[in-house]
Design an enzyme around this catalytic site. Structure first.
Site, PDB file in Angstrom:
ATOM      1  N   LYS A  17      53.392 -10.386 -26.543  1.00  0.00           N
ATOM      2  CA  LYS A  17      53.624 -11.554 -25.187  1.00  0.00           C
ATOM      3  C   LYS A  17      55.050 -11.808 -24.835  1.00  0.00           C
ATOM      4  O   LYS A  17      55.190 -12.188 -23.699  1.00  0.00           O
ATOM      5  CB  LYS A  17      52.596 -12.415 -25.535  1.00  0.00           C
ATOM      6  CG  LYS A  17      51.255 -12.220 -25.864  1.00  0.00           C
ATOM      7  CD  LYS A  17      50.510 -13.683 -25.971  1.00  0.00           C
ATOM      8  CE  LYS A  17      49.065 -13.053 -26.056  1.00  0.00           C
ATOM      9  NZ  LYS A  17      48.529 -12.639 -27.378  1.00  0.00           N
ATOM     10  N   SER A  25      48.790 -18.604 -26.340  1.00  0.00           N
ATOM     11  CA  SER A  25      49.003 -17.419 -26.728  1.00  0.00           C
ATOM     12  C   SER A  25      47.541 -16.387 -26.370  1.00  0.00           C
ATOM     13  O   SER A  25      47.135 -15.612 -27.065  1.00  0.00           O
ATOM     14  CB  SER A  25      49.136 -16.907 -28.089  1.00  0.00           C
ATOM     15  OG  SER A  25      49.442 -15.550 -28.388  1.00  0.00           O
ATOM     16  N   SER A  66      51.192 -11.133 -31.577  1.00  0.00           N
ATOM     17  CA  SER A  66      51.434 -11.768 -30.354  1.00  0.00           C
ATOM     18  C   SER A  66      52.873 -11.963 -29.836  1.00  0.00           C
ATOM     19  O   SER A  66      52.969 -12.453 -28.717  1.00  0.00           O
ATOM     20  CB  SER A  66      50.607 -13.060 -30.241  1.00  0.00           C
ATOM     21  OG  SER A  66      49.212 -12.863 -30.135  1.00  0.00           O
TER      22      SER A  66
END
Length: 461
Positions: A114, A171, A111
């Site tokens: 992101k 997330s 993640s």
């Protein structure tokens, strides 16, 4: 009722009934006696002793095999995580590396991906292609993304601001796909290509993105160094949006979601940036913290657990801050110009002109002592942003390694001085002329007598 003689309800020598020395003798349970199911008190001679010992032996062997297997898994787990561990700590302004371990080893960003998704969102906001109140449509594909997720329904929508908060804290993978499809004109794959292209522009040479969320894809790779470059770029290019990364929780759909980065509350000076986890990568964290005017960006990849990852991050930051503090103390003992102050500005004054500032001390073997003063600012991010804006206009004369941000301590507040360093006299004056031609103020900074003497010694055969 006749049943098999091989069905038993007692647990001899198993230790499952430590308070029952009769191994279940006092249990009013159903037992077998000569193949007939009866209810009553279990007697010692209900089951053949030999049969008990056989089953007990088999069970013990099974238990032993099981325990050995568990121990082997635990023994192999630590080396597996150690093999994919990587870390880097850098000074945010200069990019100087303070710690590195496998910084260029290929890793799965999870993640941390992101961060690039958010970079492109912030860029679209800055250029006016998006606004915080715009609504982004949720597709069927986005609604089916696996956890972590908000649980958005197909056909619904989410505001850009809520999407940013969901990516920073929860997330949320479904939100990442929503954003990717919105900016990729309906295609998350096209958005991933945009992400990879931007990575190359930023200098992330070893990074390839395949989706907007970080969901595992064998071809989605990066490095700890590249993730630190991305974190620094977010700080540098979007200081007006960076505060989103400090969000500890947000509400959506009547529910409250907390930030996965627990160090935001427990580590002094930390104010972002992003966590990540997939099984193939382990627990990842990109973080930024500021203490005593020094801002660090650090990345830890491949933690065995989130708590171990957090402890390692705190340890690396503590060590790096201590190193910087020691350097400052050493600089004060030899009288470097870092302790000299400039005039205190008025409250509403953003840029402070400096008439005759002293230059930064540099290595004695470097003849390039001239620098270009751009200004002094109340905020670190303002000083850094101006320096990078100038660099973008002067790509032939300077590079980002020349940027030097220095904290100047005042009686009531601190200022952050922005300079481009490492020039000779001709270069410094030429760069300053070009900066002024762009409508900005600057001042070539003359080296001190000591620096001129050092320069003459270096140039002497």
């Amino acid at each position: 009722m006749v049943l098999s003689r091989f069905l038993y309800y007692d647990f001899p020598d198993s230790g499952l009934f430590p308070d029952d020395p009769g191994h279940g003798r006092r249990m009013g349970c159903s037992v077998l006696k000569h193949g007939v199911l009866k209810h009553g008190v279990l007697k010692p001679d209900v089951m053949p002793k030999k049969r008990y010992s056989v089953l007990s032996t088999v069970g013990s062997r099974f238990l032993g095999v099981f325990l050995v297997t568990v121990l082997m898994i635990l023994a192999l787990a630590e080396p597996a995580y150690a093999a994919r561990y990587a870390a880097i700590v850098v000074e945010s302004g200069s990019g100087r590396i303070l710690h590195a371990r496998n910084p260029d080893k290929p890793i799965y960003p999870a993640s941390l991906t992101k961060m690039m998704t958010l970079y492109l969102v912030f860029e679209a906001l800055q250029k006016g292609r998006l606004s915080l109140d715009d609504r982004l449509a949720v597709s069927v594909r986005a609604s089916r993304q696996p956890a972590s997720r908000l649980g958005l329904k197909s056909g619904s929508s989410i505001s850009v601001k809520q999407a940013i908060l969901a990516l920073v804290t929860k997330s949320a993978n479904d939100v990442a796909t929503v954003v990717g499809e919105a900016l990729g004109r309906g295609s998350e794959k096209d958005f991933a290509r945009m992400m990879t292209s931007k990575a190359k522009v930023l200098g992330m040479r070893r990074t390839v993105f395949r989706n907007a969320s970080g969901i595992h894809d064998p071809l989605q790779k990066s490095t700890a160094r590249d993730m630190s470059i991305l974190a620094r770029a977010l700080l540098r290019d979007f200081p007006q949006y960076y505060s989103y990364f400090s969000t500890t929780k947000f509400r959506h759909g009547g529910r409250s979601y907390g930030n996965h980065n627990k160090l935001l509350k427990s580590y002094k000076g930390m104010d972002g940036i992003k966590t990540g986890y997939i099984r193939a990568s382990g627990y990842n964290l990109a973080a930024s913290a500021e203490r005593d005017g020094d801002r660090l960006v650090a990345v830890v990849i491949g933690g065995q657990t989130s708590s171990k990852r957090n402890r390692q991050m705190a340890k690396l930051l503590d060590q790096s801050f201590a190193r910087l503090k020691a350097r400052k103390a050493q600089a004060r003992t030899i009288g470097t110009p870092q302790t000299r102050a400039v005039a205190k500005p008025s409250v509403n004054q953003r840029q402070v002109p400096v008439t005759r500032p002293q230059p930064r001390a540099v290595a004695s073997g470097d003849p390039h002592y001239w620098s270009v003063q751009l200004g002094a600012f109340k905020k670190y991010t303002q000083a850094l942003r101006l320096a990078h804006a100038v660099i973008d206009q002067l790509s032939n004369e300077a590079d980002r390694r020349r940027i030097h941000i220095t904290r100047l301590n005042q009686s009531a507040q601190s200022l952050y001085r922005s300079r481009l360093t490492g020039y000779n006299e001709r270069q410094a004056k030429m760069v300053c002329r070009k900066i002024k031609a762009l409508g900005m103020d600057c001042l070539p900074v003359v080296p001190s007598k000591k620096q001129r003497k050092l320069a003459s010694m270096v140039s002497t055969p």
